[in-house]
Design a protein around this motif. Structure first.
Motif, PDB file in Angstrom:
ATOM      1  N   GLY B   7      -7.595 -11.315  -7.461  1.00 59.96           N
ATOM      2  CA  GLY B   7      -7.400  -9.882  -7.327  1.00 59.96           C
ATOM      3  C   GLY B   7      -7.822  -9.379  -5.961  1.00 59.96           C
ATOM      4  O   GLY B   7      -7.118  -8.602  -5.308  1.00 59.96           O
ATOM      5  N   GLN B   8      -8.989  -9.839  -5.498  1.00 60.89           N
ATOM      6  CA  GLN B   8      -9.474  -9.392  -4.192  1.00 60.89           C
ATOM      7  C   GLN B   8      -8.584  -9.917  -3.080  1.00 60.89           C
ATOM      8  O   GLN B   8      -8.300  -9.205  -2.117  1.00 60.89           O
ATOM      9  N   ALA B   9      -8.121 -11.176  -3.228  1.00 62.84           N
ATOM     10  CA  ALA B   9      -7.244 -11.747  -2.205  1.00 62.84           C
ATOM     11  C   ALA B   9      -5.971 -10.919  -2.092  1.00 62.84           C
ATOM     12  O   ALA B   9      -5.487 -10.636  -0.985  1.00 62.84           O
ATOM     13  N   VAL B  10      -5.429 -10.484  -3.244  1.00 64.89           N
ATOM     14  CA  VAL B  10      -4.204  -9.673  -3.240  1.00 64.89           C
ATOM     15  C   VAL B  10      -4.466  -8.329  -2.563  1.00 64.89           C
ATOM     16  O   VAL B  10      -3.691  -7.865  -1.718  1.00 64.89           O
ATOM     17  N   ALA B  15      -3.589  -4.864   2.221  1.00 66.18           N
ATOM     18  CA  ALA B  15      -4.083  -4.057   3.343  1.00 66.18           C
ATOM     19  C   ALA B  15      -3.632  -4.662   4.664  1.00 66.18           C
ATOM     20  O   ALA B  15      -3.162  -3.948   5.569  1.00 66.18           O
ATOM     21  N   LEU B  16      -3.751  -5.986   4.775  1.00 67.74           N
ATOM     22  CA  LEU B  16      -3.376  -6.651   6.026  1.00 67.74           C
ATOM     23  C   LEU B  16      -1.877  -6.534   6.281  1.00 67.74           C
ATOM     24  O   LEU B  16      -1.441  -6.305   7.418  1.00 67.74           O
ATOM     25  N   ILE B  17      -1.068  -6.681   5.210  1.00 72.03           N
ATOM     26  CA  ILE B  17       0.387  -6.569   5.366  1.00 72.03           C
ATOM     27  C   ILE B  17       0.739  -5.167   5.846  1.00 72.03           C
ATOM     28  O   ILE B  17       1.541  -4.981   6.766  1.00 72.03           O
ATOM     29  N   TYR B  18       0.112  -4.157   5.243  1.00 70.29           N
ATOM     30  CA  TYR B  18       0.393  -2.787   5.669  1.00 70.29           C
ATOM     31  C   TYR B  18       0.055  -2.608   7.148  1.00 70.29           C
ATOM     32  O   TYR B  18       0.849  -2.082   7.932  1.00 70.29           O
ATOM     33  N   LEU B  19      -1.157  -3.069   7.531  1.00 68.20           N
ATOM     34  CA  LEU B  19      -1.594  -2.890   8.919  1.00 68.20           C
ATOM     35  C   LEU B  19      -0.667  -3.628   9.889  1.00 68.20           C
ATOM     36  O   LEU B  19      -0.338  -3.114  10.961  1.00 68.20           O
ATOM     37  N   ILE B 265     -10.448  -0.723   2.687  1.00 66.46           N
ATOM     38  CA  ILE B 265      -9.422  -0.628   1.651  1.00 66.46           C
ATOM     39  C   ILE B 265      -9.453   0.739   0.988  1.00 66.46           C
ATOM     40  O   ILE B 265      -8.412   1.371   0.778  1.00 66.46           O
ATOM     41  N   GLY B 266     -10.655   1.235   0.683  1.00 69.82           N
ATOM     42  CA  GLY B 266     -10.778   2.554   0.074  1.00 69.82           C
ATOM     43  C   GLY B 266     -10.223   3.640   0.981  1.00 69.82           C
ATOM     44  O   GLY B 266      -9.485   4.531   0.545  1.00 69.82           O
ATOM     45  N   GLY B 309     -14.536  -4.226  -6.834  1.00 72.32           N
ATOM     46  CA  GLY B 309     -15.183  -4.635  -8.073  1.00 72.32           C
ATOM     47  C   GLY B 309     -14.161  -4.883  -9.168  1.00 72.32           C
ATOM     48  O   GLY B 309     -14.253  -5.845  -9.930  1.00 72.32           O
ATOM     49  N   LEU B 310     -13.144  -4.003  -9.223  1.00 69.74           N
ATOM     50  CA  LEU B 310     -12.075  -4.161 -10.217  1.00 69.74           C
ATOM     51  C   LEU B 310     -11.305  -5.440  -9.931  1.00 69.74           C
ATOM     52  O   LEU B 310     -11.061  -6.262 -10.823  1.00 69.74           O
ATOM     53  N   ALA B 311     -10.951  -5.630  -8.659  1.00 70.00           N
ATOM     54  CA  ALA B 311     -10.148  -6.791  -8.284  1.00 70.00           C
ATOM     55  C   ALA B 311     -10.921  -8.083  -8.505  1.00 70.00           C
ATOM     56  O   ALA B 311     -10.344  -9.123  -8.794  1.00 70.00           O
ATOM     57  N   ALA B 312     -12.261  -8.002  -8.394  1.00 64.38           N
ATOM     58  CA  ALA B 312     -13.071  -9.212  -8.558  1.00 64.38           C
ATOM     59  C   ALA B 312     -12.934  -9.775  -9.954  1.00 64.38           C
ATOM     60  O   ALA B 312     -13.108 -10.970 -10.173  1.00 64.38           O
ATOM     61  N   ARG B 313     -12.605  -8.883 -10.904  1.00 63.35           N
ATOM     62  CA  ARG B 313     -12.526  -9.347 -12.291  1.00 63.35           C
ATOM     63  C   ARG B 313     -11.184  -9.981 -12.604  1.00 63.35           C
ATOM     64  O   ARG B 313     -10.982 -10.550 -13.667  1.00 63.35           O
ATOM     65  N   ILE B 314     -10.231  -9.846 -11.661  1.00 66.77           N
ATOM     66  CA  ILE B 314      -8.902 -10.388 -11.915  1.00 66.77           C
ATOM     67  C   ILE B 314      -8.788 -11.771 -11.287  1.00 66.77           C
ATOM     68  O   ILE B 314      -8.868 -11.917 -10.073  1.00 66.77           O
TER      69      ILE B 314
END
Lengths: 246, 325
Positions: B7-10, B15-19, B265-266, B309-314
């Motif tokens: 999840g965090q990697a995604v 973010a990187l793709i957008y930038l 990211i936020g 934190g949310l992404a860490a759980r995925i």
């Protein structure tokens, strides 16, 4: 190693501790007993520098440390633990222990290595990578001990490390404390679990209403009428005696 | 800085793709918008040091941001000092302001909402001072003379500005990661989690907290200077206004306070959301703040550890179980 002389502290009109003196010899395990509210923890906070005493002095290894801040006292080699154990959440067990190790090892790799070694010595090898918040009470008590040891402190003030443990866990910690002592550490411990006090402490002090009322080996103390009354109420010693004779 | 889960990697990947995509879109509007967001991300990263790792939630990062911007602008405009030196001076001024506020607040043991209120008060006092004195340009603010060039740190090319900002954000994040895994970072987290236990373990908590405020102040001052160099104009409401303080804390809280990627990211997510809403609702003024408030409340209620934190759980990556002795 530790000489406490005539320590006194009042909170408002309440004399929490008055004229308390005690000695801890190097390599010893000394108990500090007393009923709830006797002033044991207040004594600890003054010895470790968390509160300034109104009167009296604390000498550690011959140096006057009265009123020094806790981090200075810790750097000199005396550390206290807390009755209510609170691991640093959000860090792993090993990182928690490393916070203690950082005191004398500024490099992360070094501090983590010390933490690993201390953790293993306390039988926490399998838990090192787990988040500290996932530990059970027994695990947290060990972590508290491990963190304190990792600072390299020689004198450990333990505030009820056995409280809340089941008997088998108590005997494990008793074994660990004995092992650490044999490695050259000294202990002053507040303890209610008599099983632990009787088997560990060579001498103990009893505090009641802020005053030292007795000092001796644990076996002498349980027969001291003053100590019995402090725990069981006025006249209890006499009634117990009658019970024995009847 | 490594992601701990799928999840965090995604999330980081997005973010990187957008930038990166901005280099190919050649849209000045989007690039200008993202330049703004990146400046805010630097203040957010500043807030993250004290608020995220140290648990000292400031409500007045504008105090350091504005001090950095004003220090640099005053040196350049009033004294004609070289932009590079002024740039460095802005960072130092931000750090000094942070250390000063921290030293005062922590000397008196302020914590939690009391600390937040004191920082807010400092920012407001500074805002009023900046709008009243001649050296700060009073109510009309300070304007840098337009002189594009390397020596003045002004660049006409949007893409150049954008690239410089990307590099600076990456540097600040690298510094954050380094701090996180240093002795100082461990001490800061210990102070956040339990100050008494930290003191018992030999940590001089007062010094650690003031140091954190100084580092955070340096980052915030840097962000202020960046704003000045990009837009060439500052006034008291823009750099000392509470909008800066709010944006500084909202990005990390939504992205994940106390993480390296969370603030960026936020901030990016929020700004995209705010910008999108503005277009949909025809530029109603202040609407982005209404939206921020709603998102903040939802984040606090449902995502206490933010997006990271949310992404860490995925899809957690399995950690190898080395050494089970």
């Amino acid at each position: 190693m530790l000489e406490v002389r005539n320590l006194s502290k009042s909170f408002g009109g309440l004399k929490a501790v008055s004229d308390a003196s005690l000695d801890v010899p190097e390599g010893g395990i000394v108990g500090l007993l007393g009923p709830n509210g006797a002033g044991k923890t207040t004594c600890f906070t003054m010895i470790a520098g968390f509160t300034k005493p109104d009167h009296g002095s604390v000498r550690f290894n011959g140096q006057d440390v009265t009123g020094l801040p806790p981090h200075r006292i810790c750097a000199m080699g005396m550390i206290r633990t807390f009755q209510i154990v609170q691991p640093f959440a959000g860090l792993t067990v090993q990182e928690n222990i490393a916070v203690g190790a950082y005191l004398h090892h500024h490099d992360r790799a070094e501090a983590m290595a010390v933490a690993r070694q201390v953790g293993k010595r306390l039988g926490m090898g399998a838990m090192l990578d787990r988040p500290a918040s996932s530990l059970t009470i027994a695990g947290r008590k060990r972590l508290e001990l491990a963190r304190a040891l990792a600072t390299g402190a020689k004198l450990l003030l333990l505030d009820e490390v056995m409280a809340g443990l089941i008997p088998s866990e108590v005997s494990e910690i008793v074994g660990i404390i004995r092992q650490i002592r044999d490695e050259g550490h000294t202990f002053l411990m507040i303890e209610h679990v008599m099983q632990a006090v009787m088997s560990l402490a060579e001498t103990a002090y009893v505090l009641n209403h802020g005053k030292m009322i007795a000092h001796g080996t644990p076996r002498e103390l349980v027969q001291d009428p003053g100590v019995v009354e402090a725990y069981l109420g006025h006249g209890a010693a006499a009634r117990l005696q009658e019970g024995h004779h009847a | 800085m490594k992601p701990q889960s799928m999840g965090q990697a995604v999330l980081i990947g997005l973010a990187l793709i957008y930038l990166a995509s901005l280099y190919f879109m050649s849209s000045p509007v989007w690039m200008g918008f993202t330049i703004n967001a990146l400046i805010v991300a630097v203040v957010a990263l500043a807030w993250n040091i004290t608020g995220g790792f140290g648990g000292m939630a400031s409500f007045g990062h504008a105090a350091m941001y504005g001090t950095g911007a004003y220090a640099s602008a005053i040196l350049q405009v009033q004294y004609g000092i070289n932009a590079w030196i002024a740039f460095a001076a802005g960072i130092v001024a931000g750090a000094a302001m942070g250390a000063f506020i921290g030293a005062l607040a922590f000397r008196y043991g302020l914590k939690g909402s009391y600390f937040a209120l004191v920082t807010l008060a400092f920012a407001e006092v500074l805002r009023i001072c900046a709008s009243s004195f001649a050296i700060t340009g009073g109510g009309s603010g300070l304007q840098l003379r337009l002189e594009p060039g390397l020596s003045t740190l002004q660049f006409n090319e949007r893409a150049v500005v954008y690239t410089i900002l990307l590099v600076i954000v990456a540097l600040v994040m690298a510094l954050t990661a380094w701090l996180k895994y240093s002795r100082f970072g461990a001490y800061l987290i210990a102070v956040r989690e339990n100050e008494d236990a930290a003191r018992a373990l030999g940590i001089d908590t007062y010094r650690i907290k003031v140091k954190a405020m100084a580092i955070s102040g340096a980052f915030a001052g840097l962000a202020g200077v960046l704003y000045l160099q990009v837009w060439l104009f500052i006034d008291s409401a823009v750099v000392y206004g509470s909008a800066v303080s709010i944006e500084a804390l909202i990005g990390p809280i939504i992205g994940g306070a106390g993480t390296v990627w969370g603030p960026l990211i936020g901030t990016l997510g929020l700004h995209l959301l705010g910008e999108g809403a503005k277009h949909l609702l025809h530029n109603a003024p202040g609407l982005n703040f209404v939206l921020y408030a709603v998102v903040l409340i939802c984040a606090l209620r449902f995502l206490p550890q933010g997006l990271m934190g949310l992404a860490a759980r995925i899809g957690t990556f399995r950690k190898k179980d080395d050494d089970n002795a």
